[in-house]
Design a protein around this motif. Structure first.
Motif, PDB file in Angstrom:
ATOM      1  N   UNK A 174       0.829  -1.203   0.000  1.00 54.10           N
ATOM      2  CA  UNK A 174       0.000   0.000   0.000  1.00 54.10           C
ATOM      3  C   UNK A 174       0.866   1.257   0.000  1.00 54.10           C
ATOM      4  N   UNK A 175       1.879   1.288   0.840  1.00 50.89           N
ATOM      5  CA  UNK A 175       2.771   2.436   0.917  1.00 50.89           C
ATOM      6  C   UNK A 175       3.971   2.179   0.017  1.00 50.89           C
ATOM      7  N   UNK A 219      12.985   4.617   3.678  1.00 46.83           N
ATOM      8  CA  UNK A 219      14.130   3.797   4.090  1.00 46.83           C
ATOM      9  C   UNK A 219      13.658   2.489   4.719  1.00 46.83           C
ATOM     10  N   UNK A 220      12.671   2.577   5.599  1.00 48.55           N
ATOM     11  CA  UNK A 220      12.193   1.359   6.273  1.00 48.55           C
ATOM     12  C   UNK A 220      11.359   0.482   5.345  1.00 48.55           C
ATOM     13  N   UNK A 281      11.889   2.077  17.210  1.00 46.62           N
ATOM     14  CA  UNK A 281      12.174   1.442  15.916  1.00 46.62           C
ATOM     15  C   UNK A 281      11.223   0.275  15.670  1.00 46.62           C
ATOM     16  N   UNK A 282      11.062  -0.573  16.686  1.00 53.05           N
ATOM     17  CA  UNK A 282      10.154  -1.721  16.546  1.00 53.05           C
ATOM     18  C   UNK A 282       8.727  -1.242  16.323  1.00 53.05           C
ATOM     19  N   UNK A 287       3.789  -0.464  13.094  1.00 49.87           N
ATOM     20  CA  UNK A 287       2.787   0.447  12.533  1.00 49.87           C
ATOM     21  C   UNK A 287       2.669   0.246  11.022  1.00 49.87           C
ATOM     22  N   UNK A 288       3.801   0.035  10.363  1.00 49.61           N
ATOM     23  CA  UNK A 288       3.755  -0.191   8.916  1.00 49.61           C
ATOM     24  C   UNK A 288       3.070  -1.521   8.600  1.00 49.61           C
ATOM     25  N   UNK A 289       3.377  -2.546   9.395  1.00 50.84           N
ATOM     26  CA  UNK A 289       2.686  -3.827   9.212  1.00 50.84           C
ATOM     27  C   UNK A 289       1.181  -3.679   9.437  1.00 50.84           C
TER      28      UNK A 289
END
Length: 309
Positions: A174-175, A219-220, A281-282, A287-289
């Motif tokens: 999605x992103x 980046x992530x 970081x985790x 959040x992206x997941x």
């Protein structure tokens, strides 16, 4: 002519300039051996950009407009434009003329010779402020280090073969980071240098906070190295605590005990800071997941106006 080349132009709050700029893009992109269509994607502008795109489409049948229900971001606008493009090749470029449309015939010539991707790369960043240039260099350096892709000077100004476009549209994420995905795919490509022109009216909508968030997300999206650094941070913190502990014991045996309050404070600050950074970081990756698992569409398009009967 035989060939159709689609031009995808994301638009956001460009009411004052977009009508003239779309016409200028089509004039500059013209060549005798292909036809053109232009998809202008209004990314939920707060001004009358959408109405100006409709006006441009009424004046030139080669122009088609796509309007979002709200602001979803430039990456979503590029995605929507590629999804609506019908051309044998597709060119993505900005609507403020900082991506010189005069390069499009040259890009098309490279494509006709068999290249799947033709990228316009910044040889000169124009009248960019110093801190903006430093931010860009830092981002590309970190991206190269973390993701293993060298995107220095790259922009969204690219020509893509229909096969590349179709492949890009099959990606489920999605992103997205358009230039990163195209670079990662590794299709046969050519690079054309260009100098960033003066913006044809208006001001950029990218604030420093938006740019920072955009950089972190990109980046992530391409690297899990920050997660691995959490382990290194933990080991470094453990080693530091171990050194403090050994020194404390040695001083204790020598009868010169270190001030306990200072030692405890130091350890709490270091260990607490390391834990919070690691959790941050985790948490970012979780959040992206979370955003991806929800499976919501990357954008929503305004319904077309129904004709009254």
């Amino acid at each position: 002519m035989g060939h159709l080349i689609s031009l995808v132009v994301p638009v956001y709050n460009e009411e004052a300039i977009i009508l003239d700029n779309l016409a200028a893009i089509l004039r500059a992109a013209h060549a005798d051996w292909y036809e053109l269509e232009l998809i202008a994607v209004d990314d939920g502008s707060r001004d009358r950009s959408a109405q100006q795109i409709e006006k441009a489409a009424a004046m030139d049948p080669r122009i088609r407009g796509v309007s979002f229900t709200r602001n979803f971001g430039k990456e979503a606008a590029i995605h929507a434009g590629l999804a609506h493009a019908k051309g044998d090749a597709v060119v993505v470029l900005d609507g403020d003329l900082q991506h010189p449309p005069e390069l499009i015939p040259t890009m098309a010539d490279y494509w006709r010779k068999g290249l799947s991707v033709v990228e316009a790369v910044k040889a000169d960043r124009g009248n960019e402020r110093m801190h903006d240039g430093l931010f860009a260099h830092a981002f590309y350096a970190l991206f190269r280090r973390f993701a293993g892709l060298d995107l220095k000077g790259h922009s969204d100004f690219k020509l893509l073969d229909r096969e590349v476009v179709d492949t890009y549209l099959t990606f489920p994420e999605r992103q997205r980071f358009f230039r990163g995905i195209i670079g990662w795919a590794g299709y046969p490509s050519a690079q054309i240098p260009f100098s960033v022109a003066e913006r044809a009216g208006g001001t950029t909508s990218w604030s420093k906070l938006k740019l920072l968030r955009y950089a972190i997300n990109n980046i992530t999206s391409f690297s899990s190295l920050p997660l691995k650094l959490v382990s290194l941070l933990g080991m470094a913190t453990l080693a530091f605590g171990g050194v403090i502990g050994v020194l404390s014991l040695l001083r204790k045996f020598e009868g010169k005990a270190i001030d306990g309050f200072t030692t405890v404070n130091l350890l709490v600050i270091v260990i607490g800071g390391a834990i919070l950074i690691s959790l941050g970081i985790i948490g970012h990756y979780i959040a992206r997941l979370y955003d991806e698992v929800k499976g919501r569409p990357a954008y929503l398009i305004k319904p077309s106006k129904k004709t009254e009967t």
